[in-house]
Structure formats: structure tokens, C-alpha cells
Design a protein around this motif. Structure first.
Motif, PDB file in Angstrom:
ATOM      1  N   SER A 181       0.841  -1.082   0.002  1.00 61.49           N
ATOM      2  CA  SER A 181       0.023   0.187   0.020  1.00 61.49           C
ATOM      3  C   SER A 181       0.833   1.207   0.130  1.00 61.49           C
ATOM      4  N   THR A 182       2.041   1.179   0.543  1.00 65.96           N
ATOM      5  CA  THR A 182       2.831   2.436   0.784  1.00 65.96           C
ATOM      6  C   THR A 182       3.452   2.870  -0.770  1.00 65.96           C
ATOM      7  N   GLU A 183       3.388   2.074  -1.680  1.00 69.79           N
ATOM      8  CA  GLU A 183       3.771   2.165  -3.082  1.00 69.79           C
ATOM      9  C   GLU A 183       2.700   2.578  -4.053  1.00 69.79           C
ATOM     10  N   LEU A 184       1.553   2.589  -3.693  1.00 73.72           N
ATOM     11  CA  LEU A 184       0.481   3.041  -4.421  1.00 73.72           C
ATOM     12  C   LEU A 184      -0.251   4.504  -4.065  1.00 73.72           C
ATOM     13  N   PRO A 185      -0.754   5.307  -4.902  1.00 75.47           N
ATOM     14  CA  PRO A 185      -1.371   6.492  -4.633  1.00 75.47           C
ATOM     15  C   PRO A 185      -2.699   6.181  -4.113  1.00 75.47           C
ATOM     16  N   ALA A 186      -3.535   7.198  -3.981  1.00 76.95           N
ATOM     17  CA  ALA A 186      -4.994   6.853  -3.434  1.00 76.95           C
ATOM     18  C   ALA A 186      -5.661   5.784  -4.440  1.00 76.95           C
ATOM     19  N   GLN A 187      -5.377   6.345  -5.615  1.00 80.33           N
ATOM     20  CA  GLN A 187      -6.325   5.646  -6.662  1.00 80.33           C
ATOM     21  C   GLN A 187      -5.137   5.163  -7.841  1.00 80.33           C
ATOM     22  N   ALA A 188      -5.543   4.205  -8.448  1.00 77.15           N
ATOM     23  CA  ALA A 188      -4.713   3.868  -9.643  1.00 77.15           C
ATOM     24  C   ALA A 188      -5.547   2.683 -10.471  1.00 77.15           C
ATOM     25  N   THR A 189      -5.156   2.667 -11.642  1.00 72.76           N
ATOM     26  CA  THR A 189      -5.898   1.847 -12.568  1.00 72.76           C
ATOM     27  C   THR A 189      -4.942   0.641 -13.104  1.00 72.76           C
ATOM     28  N   LEU A 190      -5.344  -0.447 -12.834  1.00 70.68           N
ATOM     29  CA  LEU A 190      -4.707  -1.892 -12.847  1.00 70.68           C
ATOM     30  C   LEU A 190      -5.200  -2.473 -14.172  1.00 70.68           C
ATOM     31  N   ALA A 191      -4.277  -2.893 -15.061  1.00 71.12           N
ATOM     32  CA  ALA A 191      -4.410  -3.605 -16.236  1.00 71.12           C
ATOM     33  C   ALA A 191      -3.325  -4.927 -16.065  1.00 71.12           C
ATOM     34  N   ASP A 192      -4.026  -6.150 -16.181  1.00 69.85           N
ATOM     35  CA  ASP A 192      -3.158  -7.109 -16.242  1.00 69.85           C
ATOM     36  C   ASP A 192      -3.246  -7.909 -17.618  1.00 69.85           C
ATOM     37  N   HIS A 193      -2.030  -7.915 -18.088  1.00 67.92           N
ATOM     38  CA  HIS A 193      -1.775  -8.486 -19.214  1.00 67.92           C
ATOM     39  C   HIS A 193      -2.214 -10.013 -19.432  1.00 67.92           C
ATOM     40  N   HIS A 194      -3.344 -10.608 -19.124  1.00 68.25           N
ATOM     41  CA  HIS A 194      -3.505 -11.779 -18.901  1.00 68.25           C
ATOM     42  C   HIS A 194      -3.885 -12.240 -20.456  1.00 68.25           C
ATOM     43  N   PRO A 195      -3.858 -13.701 -20.387  1.00 68.39           N
ATOM     44  CA  PRO A 195      -4.337 -14.310 -21.936  1.00 68.39           C
ATOM     45  C   PRO A 195      -5.819 -13.718 -22.511  1.00 68.39           C
ATOM     46  N   GLY A 196      -5.791 -13.325 -23.745  1.00 71.20           N
ATOM     47  CA  GLY A 196      -7.108 -12.974 -24.183  1.00 71.20           C
ATOM     48  C   GLY A 196      -8.074 -13.492 -24.619  1.00 71.20           C
ATOM     49  N   ASP A 197      -8.098 -14.781 -24.295  1.00 73.29           N
ATOM     50  CA  ASP A 197      -9.343 -15.509 -24.478  1.00 73.29           C
ATOM     51  C   ASP A 197     -10.423 -15.477 -23.797  1.00 73.29           C
ATOM     52  N   ASP A 198     -10.530 -14.569 -22.569  1.00 74.69           N
ATOM     53  CA  ASP A 198     -11.539 -14.307 -21.618  1.00 74.69           C
ATOM     54  C   ASP A 198     -11.581 -12.786 -21.535  1.00 74.69           C
ATOM     55  N   PRO A 199     -12.822 -12.342 -22.122  1.00 75.04           N
ATOM     56  CA  PRO A 199     -12.734 -10.700 -22.262  1.00 75.04           C
ATOM     57  C   PRO A 199     -14.021 -10.594 -20.941  1.00 75.04           C
ATOM     58  N   LEU A 200     -13.911 -11.562 -20.026  1.00 70.63           N
ATOM     59  CA  LEU A 200     -14.986 -10.872 -18.895  1.00 70.63           C
ATOM     60  C   LEU A 200     -14.116 -11.122 -17.796  1.00 70.63           C
ATOM     61  N   THR A 201     -12.928 -10.511 -17.710  1.00 69.93           N
ATOM     62  CA  THR A 201     -12.232 -10.439 -16.440  1.00 69.93           C
ATOM     63  C   THR A 201     -12.566  -9.275 -15.601  1.00 69.93           C
ATOM     64  N   GLY A 202     -13.109  -8.265 -16.303  1.00 67.34           N
ATOM     65  CA  GLY A 202     -13.547  -7.023 -15.649  1.00 67.34           C
ATOM     66  C   GLY A 202     -12.231  -6.057 -15.710  1.00 67.34           C
ATOM     67  N   LEU A 203     -11.028  -6.344 -16.335  1.00 70.23           N
ATOM     68  CA  LEU A 203      -9.921  -5.344 -16.394  1.00 70.23           C
ATOM     69  C   LEU A 203     -10.017  -4.582 -17.696  1.00 70.23           C
ATOM     70  N   PRO A 204      -9.453  -3.349 -17.443  1.00 68.82           N
ATOM     71  CA  PRO A 204      -8.510  -2.614 -16.777  1.00 68.82           C
ATOM     72  C   PRO A 204      -9.856  -2.427 -15.475  1.00 68.82           C
ATOM     73  N   CYS A 205      -9.453  -2.042 -14.195  1.00 61.47           N
ATOM     74  CA  CYS A 205     -10.296  -1.683 -13.176  1.00 61.47           C
ATOM     75  C   CYS A 205      -9.531  -0.613 -12.511  1.00 61.47           C
ATOM     76  N   LEU A 206     -10.720   0.481 -11.619  1.00 62.51           N
ATOM     77  CA  LEU A 206      -9.826   1.242 -10.592  1.00 62.51           C
ATOM     78  C   LEU A 206      -9.676   0.522  -9.335  1.00 62.51           C
ATOM     79  N   LEU A 207      -8.436   0.840  -8.858  1.00 54.02           N
ATOM     80  CA  LEU A 207      -7.981   0.203  -7.617  1.00 54.02           C
ATOM     81  C   LEU A 207      -7.678   1.291  -6.492  1.00 54.02           C
ATOM     82  N   ASN A 208      -8.366   1.210  -5.521  1.00 55.99           N
ATOM     83  CA  ASN A 208      -8.296   2.044  -4.389  1.00 55.99           C
ATOM     84  C   ASN A 208      -7.475   1.678  -3.154  1.00 55.99           C
ATOM     85  N   ARG A 209      -6.442   2.369  -2.775  1.00 56.87           N
ATOM     86  CA  ARG A 209      -5.396   2.043  -1.796  1.00 56.87           C
ATOM     87  C   ARG A 209      -6.086   1.562  -0.591  1.00 56.87           C
TER      88      ARG A 209
END
Length: 435
Positions: free
Chosen positions: A81-109
């Protein structure tokens, strides 16, 4: 890094302020306008340098050691948590065969030491899948830039067939026969091994009594037998194009592979050996028979990345390859989808394998064809479809009959019923002493 809306707004207002120079002519007004632009550029540049120097968060992605096809799996991301700002957008480069992961998303510290986020990934295909790096977007200190930081997290994870049924399956010998209502009778003679001595039970035959132990104990003692162990089950899996047809969310090959693995699991639980061979595929594969409960891992690792090819099924060549690999008597289970033009090739293959093995052919039926026989006829086109299907089913039954006359066991089942059907036949053959 890219300009944030705050910087674009400031630049726009500064540019619009140039209109005022039309009304306030003079060097002072022009100098003030350029000074404001220089100050804005200086702040933007300092904010850019500060954001560029900021290190990427030390994020960690937690992925299961193995995934199952068509099953959702939790993927967890942990960031200090100390390395994050109050809010950040997370995008994981997961395999592209599942479009329903909900990413990217807004991440609250989080207020805790670690900020965690969990999403679910559902692989659509077996084989190794690659996860890329973690990508974070957050605002710079003055909010003039959107800063992009990459956290190295690349990894490759195997996607196995859906083996969740292996853990919950009831495909063991006793329970399977209880489900089918078959009475288990003690059988003595060929195919049975001595297990232990026990007290005499009413109904035990005289041949089952151990008279020496009875004389020593001065009470009736019976011998208890168990099915012969250390037998072999070899699964021949058709890797040709005929099993590449879609059946639900999977292919016919996926269903055949699942049924094969469940049969192998049942054989290993009976302390038999289980092996597998892929034929007519892009990469023919032979897995020698193994024994023990850990043998299923050997089979999973050897088969999980296989996919059907566009080749025609060559049963004669597959039979020659099998006999070359193994001549010790075994139950050979050929899993495929039969076609009436296969007769000559199948008879040749069966004739070669029957010299050494007991052969069982598992013919996969399509659920759509099974449902078609119960569907009411409402128009002429449906009547033609039903007649064509009836002709194909007649040819299939004739093919089954010819194969049985050639000394082969033949069974047919839909993909959903094939695992239980194969297991039931294997246990029945084992207890009858034919294996």
C-alpha cells in the motif's frame, strides 16, 4: 506517460487567453501571456520528471500452478500500500481468450499493509497460456500527467482438461456397481488373486474355506479374493479432424480426452496400469503404462496440450504403432467417432490388435443427433433431416454389428455419458476375468 485532463484544460485555457491580446495590444500583455505559458510548461516538465522517476510498485500476481479449461480461477494481485497512490488503474496482461475479467479496473489503496485485488480468469483452450506484465496507471503529483508503470510478472501456466470431476467422481469399483444395481458375487478361478483370510460368512462356498487355517483356529476360516491387479489399460485417442467438431463449449476431442482421463484414473485406483496413445494427430504421442495414484499426473502432463488435427483417422497405422509399443495383453480402448466408410480400415486394425489385446471401441454420439430422434416433425425439411439421420444411424448400427462379429467390444454414448459408460465396462470386464 500521457497528458492528464487537467493539463489539457490548462493548455486550452492558456491558448484561449491569446484572444485577449487582440484587445490588449502591447508588449506587456504579450510578455505576461508568454510568461504564463512558460510557467505552465515548467510545472508540467517538473511534474513529468517526478512521475518518470517514481519506481513501479512491487506488485505480485498469484496464479494457481495449473488451470482447468472452461473453469473460472481466481487470480490475485498484491501491492504494498505504501507504493500506491490513493487511486490507480490496474491492467493485467492476461491471456486474451477471456474478455470478462473486468480489467482494467480502478484500484483504491487499502488501509492495510497490502492492497489486494482478485479477478477470475476462465481459459477457453487447453495448453500453456502466458501471462504478461502488470500495468499501472496513476496521476502524477500535480495531476498533470497519467503515469504508466510496468511491473514485471510474466509467467506461463498449463491449462489442463477439466479434471475437477476426478476429485469428486464416484468411479470406483464398489460404488459404480451399486449405482447400476449389479450384485457383486465372489468369483474364484482365473483372474482372481488371494487377498486375505477372514472369518467364515454364511453363503461362502466349500471351495472358499481354508481347511488348514480352520484346523488351527478350530473355527471356519474363508479365503477372500480380490480382482487381479497389475493389468493394463491402453487408451487410443483419435486426434484426427472428426473429433474437432464443437460439442457445447468444448470440442468432441476435449470430451474424449476427459473420458479417457477418468477411465485412466479408475484403472489406477484399481492398481492397474494405464497408458495412452494419440494417433492421427499433428504430433503422435505415446505414454507408456504407469501405475500408482500419481500416475494421473503423468498422463495429465503428457496429454493436456493436445488438440485435434486436420488429418484423416488412420486406424491401421495406429494399430501397428500400438502393437509395436506394447504386446503384453491389455484392454485397448479406442475412443473415436465412427463412420460407415471406416469398416475395412477398422477390421484390419482390430484383426492386428486382437492377437495381443482385448479391444473396446468407444463411439462418440452427437447430442444433437440424439435429440433429433425425439423431436416432432413439423415440416417437410425436418422430415428429410430425420430420414437422413435414420439412414446414418442404421449404417452405424451395421458397422457396430460387423465389428462385434470380428471379436471387438463396441459401445456408443454421448460425451456426457461416455465417462461413466467406459468405467462401467472396464470394471465389468475386470470382474468377469476377460481382461
Amino acid at each position: 506517460m500521457k497528458p492528464a485532463p487537467r493539463l489539457l484544460l490548462a493548455v486550452g485555457l492558456w491558448a484561449l487567453s491569446a484572444i485577449s491580446l487582440l484587445f490588449f495590444s502591447g508588449s506587456i500583455a504579450s510578455l505576461l501571456w508568454w510568461a504564463a505559458g512558460a510557467i505552465l510548461a515548467a510545472f508540467a516538465l517538473l511534474d513529468l520528471l517526478h512521475g518518470w522517476r517514481r519506481p513501479a510498485p512491487a506488485a505480485q500476481r498469484i496464479v494457481p500452478n495449473a488451470l482447468s479449461v472452461q473453469q473460472p480461477h481466481p487470480i490475485k494481485v498484491r501491492i504494498p500500500s505504501t507504493e500506491l497512490p490513493a487511486q490507480a488503474t490496474l491492467a493485467d496482461h492476461h491471456p486474451g481468450d477471456d474478455p470478462l475479467t473486468g480489467l482494467p479496473c480502478l484500484l483504491n489503496r487499502a488501509d492495510n499493509e497490502l492492497t489486494e485485488f482478485t479477478y477470475h480468469y476462465r481459459p477457453s483452450r487447453r495448453g500453456p497460456v502466458a501471462f504478461g506484465d502488470l500495468e499501472f496507471w496513476f496521476a502524477s503529483q500535480l495531476g498533470l500527467w497519467s503515469v504508466r508503470k510496468i511491473c514485471a510478472a510474466r509467467c506461463t501456466v498449463p491449462v489442463y482438461p477439466d479434471f475437477s470431476r476426478i476429485g469428486q467422481t464416484q468411479l470406483d469399483a464398489n460404488h459404480s456397481f451399486l449405482l447400476t444395481g449389479t450384485r457383486l458375487k465372489p468369483r474364484r478361478g482365473e483372474g482372481m488373486e488371494f487377498h486375505q483370510l477372514r472369518e467364515y460368512h454364511p453363503g461362502d462356498s466349500l471351495r472358499q474355506i481354508d481347511w488348514k487355517a480352520t484346523a488351527r483356529r478350530r473355527s471356519l476360516i474363508s479365503r477372500e479374493y480380490q480382482d487381479e491387479q497389475n493389468q493394463q489399460v491402453l487408451i487410443m485417442l483419435d486426434g484426427g479432424r472428426r473429433l474437432g467438431i464443437p460439442v457445447g463449449n468444448l470440442t468432441g476431442f476435449d470430451h474424449a480426452l476427459n473420458a479417457s482421463l477418468l477411465l485412466a484414473w479408475s484403472a489406477l485406483k484399481q492398481k492397474d496400469k494405464a497408458g495412452a496413445m494419440l494417433f492421427s494427430g499433428d504430433q503422435p504421442r505415446w505414454l507408456p503404462p504407469v501405475q500408482g495414484q500419481n500416475g494421473i499426473n503423468h498422463l495429465l502432463n503428457g496429454l493436456y496440450d493436445l488438440h485435434p488435427s486436420q488429418h484423416a483417422s488412420d486406424f491401421s497405422l495406429a494399430a501397428r504403432q500400438l502393437v509395436r509399443h506394447s504386446r503384453r495383453r491389455a484392454l485397448v480402448v479406442l475412443v473415436t467417432r465412427l463412420q460407415h466408410e471406416d469398416l475395412d480400415d477398422l477390421l484390419s486394425a482390430v484383426g492386428l490388435m486382437r492377437r495381443h489385446h482385448l479391444v473396446l471401441i468407444a463411439d462418440m454420439l452427437l447430442p444433437e443427433q440424439e435429440a433429433l430422434t425425439r423431436k416432432p416433425v413439423e415440416d417437410f425439411d425436418q422430415a428429410l433431416t430425420l430420414c437422413a439421420d435414420a439412414q446414418e444411424q442404421k449404417q452405424r448400427q451395421q458397422l457396430h454389428t460387423r465389428l462385434r462379429h470380428a471379436g471387438t467390444l463396441v459401445t456408443s454414448a454421448t460425451p456426457q455419458n461416455m465417462p461413466e459408460q467406459l468405467n462401467h465396462l472396464y470394471l465389468a470386464l475386470k470382474r468377469s476375468g476377460r481382461l
